[in-house]
Design a protein around this motif. Structure first.
Motif, short mmCIF file in Angstrom:
data_model
loop_
_atom_site.label_atom_id
_atom_site.label_comp_id
_atom_site.label_asym_id
_atom_site.label_seq_id
_atom_site.Cartn_x
_atom_site.Cartn_y
_atom_site.Cartn_z
N GLU A 36 2.46 72.27 -29.05
CA GLU A 36 1.74 72.94 -30.14
C GLU A 36 1.34 71.95 -31.23
OE1 GLU A 36 0.50 76.05 -30.21
OE2 GLU A 36 1.27 76.15 -28.17
N GLU A 37 2.23 71.05 -31.57
CA GLU A 37 1.91 70.04 -32.58
C GLU A 37 0.83 69.08 -32.07
OE1 GLU A 37 2.72 69.96 -35.75
OE2 GLU A 37 3.90 71.78 -35.46
N LEU A 38 0.89 68.75 -30.79
CA LEU A 38 -0.14 67.88 -30.22
C LEU A 38 -1.50 68.58 -30.23
CD1 LEU A 38 1.72 66.22 -27.22
CD2 LEU A 38 1.02 65.14 -29.36
N LYS A 39 -1.52 69.87 -29.98
CA LYS A 39 -2.79 70.62 -30.04
C LYS A 39 -3.38 70.54 -31.44
CE LYS A 39 -1.57 73.85 -26.45
NZ LYS A 39 -1.06 75.21 -26.20
N GLU A 65 -6.63 74.65 -25.51
CA GLU A 65 -5.68 74.99 -24.44
C GLU A 65 -6.17 74.49 -23.09
OE1 GLU A 65 -2.14 76.42 -23.14
OE2 GLU A 65 -2.78 76.75 -25.20
N SER A 66 -7.44 74.73 -22.80
CA SER A 66 -7.97 74.37 -21.48
C SER A 66 -8.19 72.87 -21.32
CB SER A 66 -9.26 75.13 -21.19
OG SER A 66 -10.31 74.66 -22.01
N LYS A 67 -8.37 72.18 -22.43
CA LYS A 67 -8.63 70.74 -22.36
C LYS A 67 -7.45 69.91 -22.88
CE LYS A 67 -13.58 71.25 -22.78
NZ LYS A 67 -14.56 70.29 -22.37
N LEU A 70 -6.51 66.92 -20.77
CA LEU A 70 -7.64 66.00 -20.80
C LEU A 70 -7.59 65.18 -22.09
CD1 LEU A 70 -11.26 66.71 -19.84
CD2 LEU A 70 -10.79 65.91 -22.13
N PHE A 71 -7.33 65.84 -23.24
CA PHE A 71 -7.22 65.12 -24.51
C PHE A 71 -6.06 64.13 -24.50
CE2 PHE A 71 -9.22 69.01 -26.76
CZ PHE A 71 -10.50 68.49 -26.62
N VAL A 72 -4.96 64.52 -23.89
CA VAL A 72 -3.80 63.62 -23.81
C VAL A 72 -4.16 62.38 -22.98
CG1 VAL A 72 -1.42 63.36 -23.00
CG2 VAL A 72 -2.11 65.47 -24.14
N ILE A 98 -5.32 62.94 -11.12
CA ILE A 98 -5.47 62.49 -12.51
C ILE A 98 -6.94 62.52 -12.91
CG2 ILE A 98 -5.13 60.56 -14.12
CD1 ILE A 98 -2.48 61.81 -13.21
N CYS A 99 -7.81 62.05 -12.03
CA CYS A 99 -9.25 62.04 -12.31
C CYS A 99 -9.80 63.45 -12.48
CB CYS A 99 -10.01 61.30 -11.21
SG CYS A 99 -9.76 59.53 -11.23
N ASP A 100 -9.32 64.38 -11.66
CA ASP A 100 -9.77 65.78 -11.80
C ASP A 100 -9.39 66.36 -13.15
OD1 ASP A 100 -10.94 65.77 -9.31
OD2 ASP A 100 -9.36 66.94 -8.32
N VAL A 101 -8.20 66.03 -13.63
CA VAL A 101 -7.78 66.51 -14.95
C VAL A 101 -8.59 65.81 -16.03
CG1 VAL A 101 -5.86 66.64 -16.60
CG2 VAL A 101 -5.43 67.11 -14.18
N ALA A 102 -8.75 64.50 -15.91
CA ALA A 102 -9.47 63.71 -16.91
C ALA A 102 -10.95 64.09 -17.00
CB ALA A 102 -9.33 62.22 -16.61
#
Length: 144
Positions: A36-39, A65-67, A70-72, A98-102
């Protein structure tokens, strides 16, 4: 000292008296609060983008939430300590996953994948996590 043990110590909890179920609940609570803090961190980093989109807070939350992972991953890549290949190697997750998430193709990564990527993020951004832990600790100590 494991992360759960150090948090238990910060909050004045004797971790040795916790059952395995209680330890798991504590770990889940900490993981949730950290996410939550990272969001919120990513919300502030992307505030200009969100203002350009002129979307509601509800849609903004859904996008965060959905990304989230990806942001991380993008934040890990910005440190230039790891490439996508390096993230895959370090997390022992196939590079295509990893590429699919990124790339945003995989918007529902597994909890294990999320945990491994966040663990890597924690290693490359220790100052950010110190801030997050300090905030969580301060909020908890105030609310008790």
């Amino acid at each position: 000292m494991a992360a759960t043990e150090s948090f238990a110590h910060i909050f004045g909890i004797n971790h040795q008296k916790l059952t395995s179920k209680e330890t798991l609940i504590l770990e889940i609570e900490l993981f949730t609060r950290i996410c939550e803090e990272l969001k919120e961190f990513f919300r502030s980093k992307n505030k200009d983008y969100f203002s350009l989109l002129k979307i509601s807070v509800i849609k903004e939350n859904a996008m965060l939430e959905s990304k989230f992972l990806l942001f991380v991953i993008q934040d890990i890549l910005r440190t230039e300590e790891y490439s996508l290949e390096g993230i895959a190697y370090h997390t022992q997750i196939p590079e295509d996953v990893i590429c699919d998430v990124a790339s945003g193709k995989n918007k529902t990564p597994s909890l294990l994948l999320s945990q491994k990527i966040i663990d890597l993020h924690r290693k490359v951004r220790p100052d950010l996590y110190k801030e997050v832990i300090k905030k969580i600790t301060n909020e908890h100590l105030i609310s008790v």
